[in-house]
Write a protein that holds these residues in place. Structure first.
Motif, PDB file in Angstrom:
ATOM      1  N   MET A  81       0.813  -1.132  -0.002  1.00 49.30           N
ATOM      2  CA  MET A  81      -0.116   0.114  -0.096  1.00 49.30           C
ATOM      3  C   MET A  81       0.837   1.608   0.074  1.00 49.30           C
ATOM      4  SD  MET A  81      -2.969  -1.093   2.541  1.00 49.30           S
ATOM      5  CE  MET A  81      -4.075   0.615   2.463  1.00 49.30           C
ATOM      6  N   ALA A  98       0.318   6.900  -6.302  1.00 57.41           N
ATOM      7  CA  ALA A  98      -0.604   8.022  -6.346  1.00 57.41           C
ATOM      8  C   ALA A  98      -0.225   9.495  -6.117  1.00 57.41           C
ATOM      9  CB  ALA A  98      -1.599   7.911  -4.869  1.00 57.41           C
ATOM     10  N   TRP A  99       0.896   9.433  -5.248  1.00 58.06           N
ATOM     11  CA  TRP A  99       1.655  10.814  -5.189  1.00 58.06           C
ATOM     12  C   TRP A  99       2.326  11.321  -6.518  1.00 58.06           C
ATOM     13  CZ3 TRP A  99       2.474  15.150  -3.546  1.00 58.06           C
ATOM     14  CH2 TRP A  99       3.374  16.111  -3.580  1.00 58.06           C
ATOM     15  N   MET A 157      -1.296  10.228   1.317  1.00 56.65           N
ATOM     16  CA  MET A 157      -0.919  10.321   0.058  1.00 56.65           C
ATOM     17  C   MET A 157      -2.131   9.461  -0.669  1.00 56.65           C
ATOM     18  SD  MET A 157       1.714  11.959  -0.503  1.00 56.65           S
ATOM     19  CE  MET A 157       1.037  13.021   0.608  1.00 56.65           C
ATOM     20  N   GLN A 158      -2.762   8.345  -0.217  1.00 56.44           N
ATOM     21  CA  GLN A 158      -3.871   7.912  -0.746  1.00 56.44           C
ATOM     22  C   GLN A 158      -5.161   8.459  -0.938  1.00 56.44           C
ATOM     23  OE1 GLN A 158      -3.344   3.606   0.789  1.00 56.44           O
ATOM     24  NE2 GLN A 158      -2.307   3.139  -0.933  1.00 56.44           N
ATOM     25  N   GLY A 159      -5.299   9.232   0.447  1.00 59.31           N
ATOM     26  CA  GLY A 159      -6.725   9.294   0.567  1.00 59.31           C
ATOM     27  C   GLY A 159      -7.074  10.871   0.540  1.00 59.31           C
ATOM     28  N   LYS A 217      -3.264  15.606  -1.476  1.00 62.26           N
ATOM     29  CA  LYS A 217      -2.183  14.993  -1.268  1.00 62.26           C
ATOM     30  C   LYS A 217      -0.886  15.736  -0.940  1.00 62.26           C
ATOM     31  CE  LYS A 217      -3.900  11.221  -4.043  1.00 62.26           C
ATOM     32  NZ  LYS A 217      -5.365  11.618  -3.926  1.00 62.26           N
ATOM     33  N   ARG A 236       1.393   7.386   4.320  1.00 57.81           N
ATOM     34  CA  ARG A 236       0.444   6.443   3.333  1.00 57.81           C
ATOM     35  C   ARG A 236      -0.848   6.978   3.155  1.00 57.81           C
ATOM     36  NH1 ARG A 236      -1.443   1.808   5.096  1.00 57.81           N
ATOM     37  NH2 ARG A 236       0.200   1.643   6.398  1.00 57.81           N
ATOM     38  N   SER A 279       0.075  13.130  -8.448  1.00 60.32           N
ATOM     39  CA  SER A 279      -1.033  14.168  -7.697  1.00 60.32           C
ATOM     40  C   SER A 279      -0.549  15.401  -8.287  1.00 60.32           C
ATOM     41  CB  SER A 279      -0.555  14.018  -6.042  1.00 60.32           C
ATOM     42  OG  SER A 279       0.397  14.628  -5.936  1.00 60.32           O
ATOM     43  N   GLY A 303       1.781   1.780  -3.421  1.00 60.28           N
ATOM     44  CA  GLY A 303       0.810   2.482  -3.969  1.00 60.28           C
ATOM     45  C   GLY A 303       0.466   4.104  -3.864  1.00 60.28           C
ATOM     46  N   ALA A 304       0.830   4.298  -2.502  1.00 59.71           N
ATOM     47  CA  ALA A 304       0.736   5.735  -2.076  1.00 59.71           C
ATOM     48  C   ALA A 304       1.865   6.613  -2.714  1.00 59.71           C
ATOM     49  CB  ALA A 304       1.018   5.698  -0.642  1.00 59.71           C
TER      50      ALA A 304
END
Length: 765
Positions: A13, A20-21, A118-120, A124, A115, A24, A16-17
């Motif tokens: 995860m 995602a970042w 960065m994900q939610g 971000k 994390r 962003s 994954g963060a």
């Protein structure tokens, strides 16, 4: 209960963060930023990001709270407060209500929070993780005032570098250090966090510590942002009472207290912390003259200002703000960018902007500075750059780090007295009684203000001494008493041990709870039960070596003052016992010097060597109607700069030109010789006095010092260069000025020693 394990799923995860970042909007906008931030110029993409933020998200970037999942003893070091669970705090961070947290539980905690953001989160924007890394992270070094006794700023830079490497390895981006407050009242417990009473020493150590923590590149994964604190003049608290008011002249503020802060900012520190105290009736947290006129306008500081722990909220109790909303407005409009722990900015700034009481442009300016320092720390390039569980463990308490701790501890110890050459001790052939509450045990070794270290991992005095002795059976260890209370039969056992020994080592002084924040003392003496123990042991007639544990200067009395040998060993950290043994047995020669004066009596405080002469200076205790107490001169028992070696040092052959040209310089020199039988390191100090000026000047001011290592029988010519700017003082108009006239000069081993002395004239321009 918080699950501290980092699972494979969590690691995935985290990856994954990062992905995602990478895509962003915040990263896309801020990757264009560069080092122009340090010059106070923030790139346009930062403003583009700010334009996308709601007022609540902006207030969130200015809100810093203690980590709900605290690290080490962090929860005991700050006043208790109610707050969310860890899960609730993570939710706040995702919602944009937090810029970061401090004193958290290492890389695992930081990874989980970062994390989630960065994900939610919507934008971000990375969190920043801060901590009180004061004199070490896992490897603990001497308390800062002890390290200042080394008179070696390079040593302070090296220990800060190691502390930064360890702490950054644990996910920490920002340390609330160095504390650069000048401390001239030893009743103040936070003396232990600074560099003592002298302005020049304070400047040098402030700059060195900033360079150590921040390294060559703030983006590096072993660098942290330094924070200059407490702005300003916290060390001048009335009566040495922590959190108390400060009332001093602007001249004293500018001449004595402000220079070390300025030195830290000039060295590149990108954050400042507002102090708890008021100055002349205005709390520092609400003082626009300090935060704007001096810090921003005069010094051109481009970084961020954070309140101290609930400092904004405390203006209510001080009678300066009506309520939380008013306190938030006052602090923010005074120039405090970030609120620590009170949550007042998050609660009130959006409404204050909507009502027109806080200009949106002012809010944006503070957010811009916060985003800028996050960029400088590399968080917009990689929010996880300092978060690595394996690296956290690999960097902690390495062999090299512990070796540096031992070196720093050795160099911090000050030998006050050594009558008859009692020290160093032989490693065999003598029976030694080690007596006192600090003789043995895993306690009071690291010192105050340690969040992540553990006394259980530090070396105590008995262990260090046993390691140095050829026959460990030659050592007897007896407590004798507790720190502040007697032990039944303790003195009797101590006296018996002393009688059976050839030499007594008496380990007495303060424990960790007697120094540091909120630990002001009215009497800076050895506690009565320990003094009684010392009197009883000394009555045996055996030679006594006092081994002091302390975080401030002490007023020594009775047999403690009169003992033939006295070592100041402070709180030395991880290698306490080994380093003290190194000095006791001569593996190393003592080289520390006092960064503050030890008074004759507690009632002399506040005391500092660079006091004024007054119109009635006293030359002897028998003088009448002079500036002295009934029982003590206006002088120190052991002055600033004092410290002995295992050599015998002499000063001679002063070389001093009679005149300094207005635009010129002069070279001043003296010969320093070691006539003893052991190699010694001497700290040669240069002092001046402006004899006549439009503003009265101190009796002495240290302008420079040099450390020289001298073999037995060796001598060295030590040279200093003085220029006109070294003679400046704050004039009638509150500006630095220099006046032609006569100046006294000393090259000496302390602020009260004569050494060699002369006089020169600064010619008129």
């Amino acid at each position: 209960m918080v699950d501290t394990r980092l699972s494979r799923r969590a690691a995935l995860m985290g990856a994954g963060a990062v992905a995602a970042w990478a895509s962003s909007p915040a990263r896309a906008l801020l990757m264009q930023a560069d080092a122009t931030i340090r010059m106070g110029v923030v790139p346009a993409p930062v403003d583009a990001l700010i334009a996308r933020m709601t007022l609540e998200e902006k207030a969130g970037q200015l809100t810093l709270n203690a980590a709900a999942w605290g690290g080490g003893v962090a929860t005991a070091l700050n006043p208790p407060s109610t707050g969310p669970s860890f899960e609730g705090q993570v939710a706040d961070a995702v919602a944009g209500k937090l810029t970061g947290v401090f004193n958290g539980n290492g890389a695992v905690m930081a990874e989980r929070m970062q994390r989630a953001v960065m994900q939610g989160s919507r934008l971000k924007i990375p969190l920043i993780f801060a901590a009180d890394v004061i004199h070490g992270h896992r490897t603990i070094f001497p308390v800062p005032v002890a390290e200042a006794a080394s008179f070696d700023p390079d040593l302070a830079m090296r220990t800060a570098r190691v502390a930064a490497s360890e702490a950054a390895g644990a996910g920490i981006d920002w340390t609330f250090f160095p504390m650069v407050d000048i401390a001239r009242d030893q009743r103040w417990g936070r003396t232990m966090e600074g560099a003592g009473e002298d302005v020049r020493l304070g400047e040098l150590f402030a700059a060195a510590r900033v360079r150590g923590f921040q390294g060559r590149d703030l983006k590096a994964d072993d660098a942290m942002m330094a924070c200059i604190k407490h702005f300003a003049a916290y060390g001048a608290a009335e009566s040495g009472l922590d959190y108390n008011v400060v009332d001093l002249s602007e001249r004293t503020l500018r001449e004595v207290y402000l220079p070390p802060y300025k030195a830290g900012f000039d060295a590149g520190a990108m954050s400042a912390m507002a102090s708890f105290n008021e100055i002349a009736g205005i709390p520092a947290t609400g003082n626009p003259w300090l935060m704007k006129t001096v810090l921003r306008d005069e010094w051109r500081f481009p970084g961020i200002v954070v309140s101290d722990y609930t400092g904004d909220e405390e203006m209510i109790a001080a009678g300066f703000a009506e309520d939380g909303r008013d306190a938030a407005r006052i602090a923010f409009m005074a120039g405090v960018d970030m609120s620590m722990q009170s949550n007042l900015y998050m609660l009130h700034l959006p409404g204050l902007v909507r009502e027109g009481l806080v200009p949106q442009a002012t809010l944006d300016a503070s957010v811009r500075r916060v985003l800028a320092v996050k960029h400088m720390l590399g968080l917009f390039d990689d929010p996880f750059r300092r978060i690595d569980v394996k690296r956290e463990k690999a960097r902690s308490r390495t062999r090299a780090n512990l070796a540096l701790s031992r070196e720093a501890a050795r160099r911090s110890i000050v030998l006050l007295k050594n009558d008859g050459g009692l020290l160093p001790l032989p490693t065999s052939g003598k029976r030694i009684a080690l007596i006192g509450p600090f003789a043995s045990g895993q306690h009071d070794l690291n010192g105050p203000w340690v969040v992540y270290g553990d006394n259980a991992n530090a070396v105590d005095l008995a262990t260090g001494i046993r390691g140095a002795l050829k026959d460990q059976n030659a050592l007897t260890v007896v407590a004798g008493c507790d720190v502040e209370k007697p032990i039944p039969g303790g003195i009797e056992a101590a006296v018996a041990a002393a009688r059976a020994a050839d030499i007594v080592l008496l380990a007495i002084g303060e424990n960790e709870g007697m120094s540091g924040e909120a630990q002001s003392r009215t009497e800076i003496v050895v506690p009565a039960p320990q003094q009684a123990l010392a009197e009883a042991v000394a009555a045996t007639g055996k030679p006594v070596v006092i081994v002091l544990k302390n975080g401030r200067a002490l007023a020594l009395t009775g047999v403690v003052r009169d003992a033939p040998a006295i070592l100041v060993t402070w709180f030395l950290g991880s290698e306490s016992g080994n380093a003290t043994a190194d000095i006791l047995f001569g593996t190393a020669s003592p080289s520390g010097r006092l960064p503050m004066s030890f008074p004759f009596e507690s009632g002399q405080e506040p005391y500092h060597y660079d006091h004024k002469a007054t119109g009635r200076p006293a030359q002897a205790l028998s003088d009448t109607y002079k500036a002295k107490y009934r029982t003590a001169l206006n002088a120190a028992l052991y002055p600033f700069g004092h410290g002995l070696t295992y050599g015998t040092i002499g000063y001679s052959a002063l070389s001093l030109p009679p005149t300094m040209a207005w635009n010129g310089v002069i070279e001043i020199a003296a010969t320093v010789t070691n006539t003893g039988a052991r190699t010694a390191e001497e700290t040669v100090q240069l002092y001046i006095r402006d004899r006549v000026a439009t503003i009265t000047r101190p009796v002495r001011e240290m302008k420079a010092f040099r450390k020289v290592r001298l073999a037995p029988g060796a001598g060295e010519t030590v040279r200093f260069t003085l220029k006109r700017s070294d003679l400046e003082f704050i004039g009638v108009d509150m500006k630095p000025t220099v006046e032609a006239g006569e100046f006294d000069v000393w090259i000496a081993p302390s602020a009260q020693a004569e050494g060699v002395t002369g006089r020169f004239v600064l010619a008129a321009g």
